[in-house]
Design an enzyme around this catalytic site. Structure first.
Site, PDB file in Angstrom:
ATOM      1  CG  ASP A  28       1.011  -2.675  10.089  1.00  0.00           C
ATOM      2  OD1 ASP A  28       1.943  -2.040   9.579  1.00  0.00           O
ATOM      3  OD2 ASP A  28       0.354  -3.516   9.445  1.00  0.00           O
ATOM      4  CE  LYS A  74     -19.767  14.402  23.266  1.00  0.00           C
ATOM      5  NZ  LYS A  74     -19.222  15.680  22.850  1.00  0.00           N
ATOM      6  NE  ARG A  75     -27.503  20.012  18.838  1.00  0.00           N
ATOM      7  CZ  ARG A  75     -28.766  19.924  18.388  1.00  0.00           C
ATOM      8  NH1 ARG A  75     -29.763  19.878  19.252  1.00  0.00           N
ATOM      9  NH2 ARG A  75     -29.018  19.888  17.105  1.00  0.00           N
ATOM     10  CG  ASP A  99       3.613  -7.034   7.173  1.00  0.00           C
ATOM     11  OD1 ASP A  99       3.142  -6.490   6.150  1.00  0.00           O
ATOM     12  OD2 ASP A  99       2.913  -7.572   8.039  1.00  0.00           O
ATOM     13  N   GLY A 124       0.835  -1.208   0.000  1.00  0.00           N
ATOM     14  CA  GLY A 124       0.000   0.000   0.000  1.00  0.00           C
ATOM     15  C   GLY A 124       0.867   1.255   0.000  1.00  0.00           C
ATOM     16  CG  HIS A 178      -8.307   2.927  -0.586  1.00  0.00           C
ATOM     17  ND1 HIS A 178      -9.424   2.151  -0.461  1.00  0.00           N
ATOM     18  CD2 HIS A 178      -7.256   2.081  -0.705  1.00  0.00           C
ATOM     19  CE1 HIS A 178      -9.086   0.883  -0.513  1.00  0.00           C
ATOM     20  NE2 HIS A 178      -7.769   0.805  -0.659  1.00  0.00           N
ATOM     21  CB  THR A 225       2.596   0.781   6.056  1.00  0.00           C
ATOM     22  OG1 THR A 225       1.217   0.583   6.419  1.00  0.00           O
ATOM     23  CG2 THR A 225       3.453   0.328   7.216  1.00  0.00           C
ATOM     24  NE  ARG A 255      -2.391  -5.180  -2.313  1.00  0.00           N
ATOM     25  CZ  ARG A 255      -1.840  -4.477  -1.336  1.00  0.00           C
ATOM     26  NH1 ARG A 255      -0.612  -4.733  -0.924  1.00  0.00           N
ATOM     27  NH2 ARG A 255      -2.520  -3.515  -0.743  1.00  0.00           N
ATOM     28  CG  ASP A 285      -1.890  -0.131   7.954  1.00  0.00           C
ATOM     29  OD1 ASP A 285      -2.702   0.766   7.659  1.00  0.00           O
ATOM     30  OD2 ASP A 285      -1.769  -1.187   7.296  1.00  0.00           O
ATOM     31  NE  ARG A 313      17.828  15.678  -5.398  1.00  0.00           N
ATOM     32  CZ  ARG A 313      16.947  16.676  -5.276  1.00  0.00           C
ATOM     33  NH1 ARG A 313      16.853  17.323  -4.132  1.00  0.00           N
ATOM     34  NH2 ARG A 313      16.178  17.026  -6.290  1.00  0.00           N
ATOM     35  NE  ARG A 372     -27.138  12.420  11.021  1.00  0.00           N
ATOM     36  CZ  ARG A 372     -27.365  13.192   9.958  1.00  0.00           C
ATOM     37  NH1 ARG A 372     -26.364  13.798   9.348  1.00  0.00           N
ATOM     38  NH2 ARG A 372     -28.582  13.356   9.506  1.00  0.00           N
ATOM     39  NE  ARG A 427      -2.470  -4.641   5.842  1.00  0.00           N
ATOM     40  CZ  ARG A 427      -2.716  -4.891   4.558  1.00  0.00           C
ATOM     41  NH1 ARG A 427      -3.361  -5.969   4.224  1.00  0.00           N
ATOM     42  NH2 ARG A 427      -2.279  -4.090   3.619  1.00  0.00           N
ATOM     43  CB  VAL A 444      16.870   6.308  -1.669  1.00  0.00           C
ATOM     44  CG1 VAL A 444      17.687   5.258  -2.420  1.00  0.00           C
ATOM     45  CG2 VAL A 444      16.323   5.723  -0.369  1.00  0.00           C
ATOM     46  NE  ARG A 475      13.876  16.353  -2.454  1.00  0.00           N
ATOM     47  CZ  ARG A 475      14.487  16.855  -1.393  1.00  0.00           C
ATOM     48  NH1 ARG A 475      14.543  16.160  -0.275  1.00  0.00           N
ATOM     49  NH2 ARG A 475      15.051  18.049  -1.446  1.00  0.00           N
TER      50      ARG A 475
HETATM   51  O1  F6P Z   1      -1.667  -1.281   4.659  1.00  0.00           O
HETATM   52  C1  F6P Z   1      -2.240  -0.100   4.245  1.00  0.00           C
HETATM   53  C2  F6P Z   1      -3.717  -0.269   3.999  1.00  0.00           C
HETATM   54  O2  F6P Z   1      -4.261   0.954   3.585  1.00  0.00           O
HETATM   55  C3  F6P Z   1      -4.521  -0.820   5.193  1.00  0.00           C
HETATM   56  O3  F6P Z   1      -4.821   0.160   6.144  1.00  0.00           O
HETATM   57  C4  F6P Z   1      -5.729  -1.388   4.498  1.00  0.00           C
HETATM   58  O4  F6P Z   1      -6.299  -2.419   5.246  1.00  0.00           O
HETATM   59  C5  F6P Z   1      -5.141  -1.926   3.206  1.00  0.00           C
HETATM   60  O5  F6P Z   1      -3.927  -1.233   2.977  1.00  0.00           O
HETATM   61  C6  F6P Z   1      -6.037  -1.760   2.005  1.00  0.00           C
HETATM   62  O6  F6P Z   1      -5.423  -2.358   0.933  1.00  0.00           O
HETATM   63  P1  F6P Z   1      -5.849  -2.141  -0.594  1.00  0.00           P
HETATM   64  O7  F6P Z   1      -5.212  -0.878  -1.057  1.00  0.00           O
HETATM   65  O8  F6P Z   1      -5.305  -3.330  -1.271  1.00  0.00           O
HETATM   66  O9  F6P Z   1      -7.338  -2.042  -0.620  1.00  0.00           O
END
Ligand code: F6P
Length: 362
Positions: free
Chosen positions: A132, A216-217, A106, A14, A262, A128, A75, A130, A28, A165, A174, A26, A24
């Site tokens: 993560d 609280k609204r 990863d 992603g 996204h 990334t 991918r 995430d 430069r 609301r 993820r 890397v 950039r």
């Molecule tokens: O790893 C980045 C990420 O945006 C995650 O937060 C999300 O679950 C996944 O990629 C979505 O992947 P794709 O772009 O393949 O829909």
């Protein structure tokens, strides 16, 4: 190791805001070191299909401020086959690529390791949204993604306040709840639900009711996309949608579900992401020029450092509870203790943020 004359940089998995700043940096830094840089178009697929471009200093002008990745990403199923891998290695050999910098998460680092064990020195840079990757405190893109969520929630807040609301917002990440947790705190969410911490649905509903009873609204509930519940057929259903319906049916409140998806991955990278990406890109090139390989550049307590990629990936699995049989066999007791320490750091970080989120929710 032979002298490094030419390197390639790629982004994979992603995309994340700040990847361009890393590319950039890397290119430069390579230039400064007298090393030629080439860019691989479309991640590992570009290696399999020999899609390369020259990355002179000028070629990376005007990308530091752009989201996405100028080298594109993909991918690549071919890359995980032995034949595809061999094609990628042939591309490196034919084009005299002495080392690779791979920017991503990863999955990207697993690919980097596959190249490294086949004799192509590779360094990973953590990119990334995430955040993560267990072995690093920070991944490039995280700050921009959180700020994008914040901007969206601030807009939602205006309208949910007007309409009394409740907006339930599902954000990417993820299996990791860090974007939801940090953006939940910063946007003043009444509740935040993440995969790492068990939650009490009844308590969330009662909290929302208590807030409404107190006048609280508008209210914001932040839910990470990694939280699922089972439906009557045993299928996983995103919890944010389920919770929206429960809030409506429990009290008849006006509740709406929002999934920015996204959108959270795009946008102009923040200073934090540009700076960290630049430091990481420069460090990756320093490691390459020192003849190092199979390392991933990380941030640890504010310092840019590196770790063995296999160690980092194993620490990741240890933290996520996805270790496979034999994963730890090649590591010493000290190394396993170091992985446990990293996992404990992540758990403590999440626990602290989660406690803060609840302390200020109402
Ligand atoms: O790893 C980045 C990420 O945006 C995650 O937060 C999300 O679950 C996944 O990629 C979505 O992947 P794709 O772009 O393949 O829909």
């Amino acid at each position: 190791m032979a002298e490094i004359k030419r390197i390639a940089v790629l982004s994979s998995g992603g995309d994340a805001p700040g990847m361009n700043a890393a590319i950039r940096a890397v290119a430069r830094k390579a230039n400064k070191l007298g090393i030629e840089a080439v860019g691989v178009i479309g991640g590992y697929k570009g290696l399999v299909y020999e899609n390369l471009i020259s990355l002179t200093s000028g070629a990376v002008s005007n990308i530091i401020n752009r989201g996405g990745t100028a080298l594109y990403t993909d991918r690549c199923l071919e890359f995980v086959t032995e034949e595809g891998m061999q094609r990628a290695i042939d591309t490196c050999k034919r084009n005299k690529i002495d080392a690779i910098v791979a920017i991503g998460g990863d999955g990207t680092f697993r690919g980097a390791t596959d190249l490294a064990v086949r004799g192509i020195p590779t360094i990973g840079v953590t990119g990334t949204i995430d955040n993560d990757i267990t072995a690093t405190d920070y991944t490039v893109g995280f700050d921009t993604a959180m700020n994008t969520v914040l901007e969206l929630v601030d807009k939602l807040r205006d309208t949910c306040e007007s309409h009394a609301r409740i907006n339930i917002i599902e954000v990417m990440g993820r299996h990791c709840g860090q974007i939801a947790l940090c953006a939940g705190i910063a946007s003043g969410a009444i509740a935040t639900v993440i995969p790492e911490v068990p939650f009490d649905e009844q308590e969330i509903l009662e909290r929302i009711k208590a807030a409404r009873d107190g006048g609280k609204r508008g209210m914001i509930v932040m839910v990470s996309e990694g939280v699922f519940v089972k439906d009557e057929n045993g299928n996983d259903v995103p919890y944010a949608e389920v919770l929206t319906e429960k809030i409506k049916s429990a009290y008849g409140y006006d509740a709406k579900f929002v999934r920015p998806a996204h959108i959270v991955r795009g946008g102009v990278p923040t200073l934090r992401d540009r700076l960290t990406a630049t430091k990481m890109g420069v460090h990756a090139m320093e490691l390459i020029s020192e003849g190092k390989s199979n390392l991933v550049v990380i941030e640890n307590d504010g310092k840019i450092e590196s770790l063995d990629i296999v160690f980092a990936l194993t620490a990741d699995r240890l933290y996520k509870g996805t270790l496979k049989e034999g994963d730890l066999d090649k590591f010493s007791a000290e190394e396993i203790a170091a992985m446990e320490a990293i996992a404990d750091k992540r758990r403590a970080e999440i626990a602290e943020l989660y406690a803060i989120a609840n302390d200020v929710a109402l």
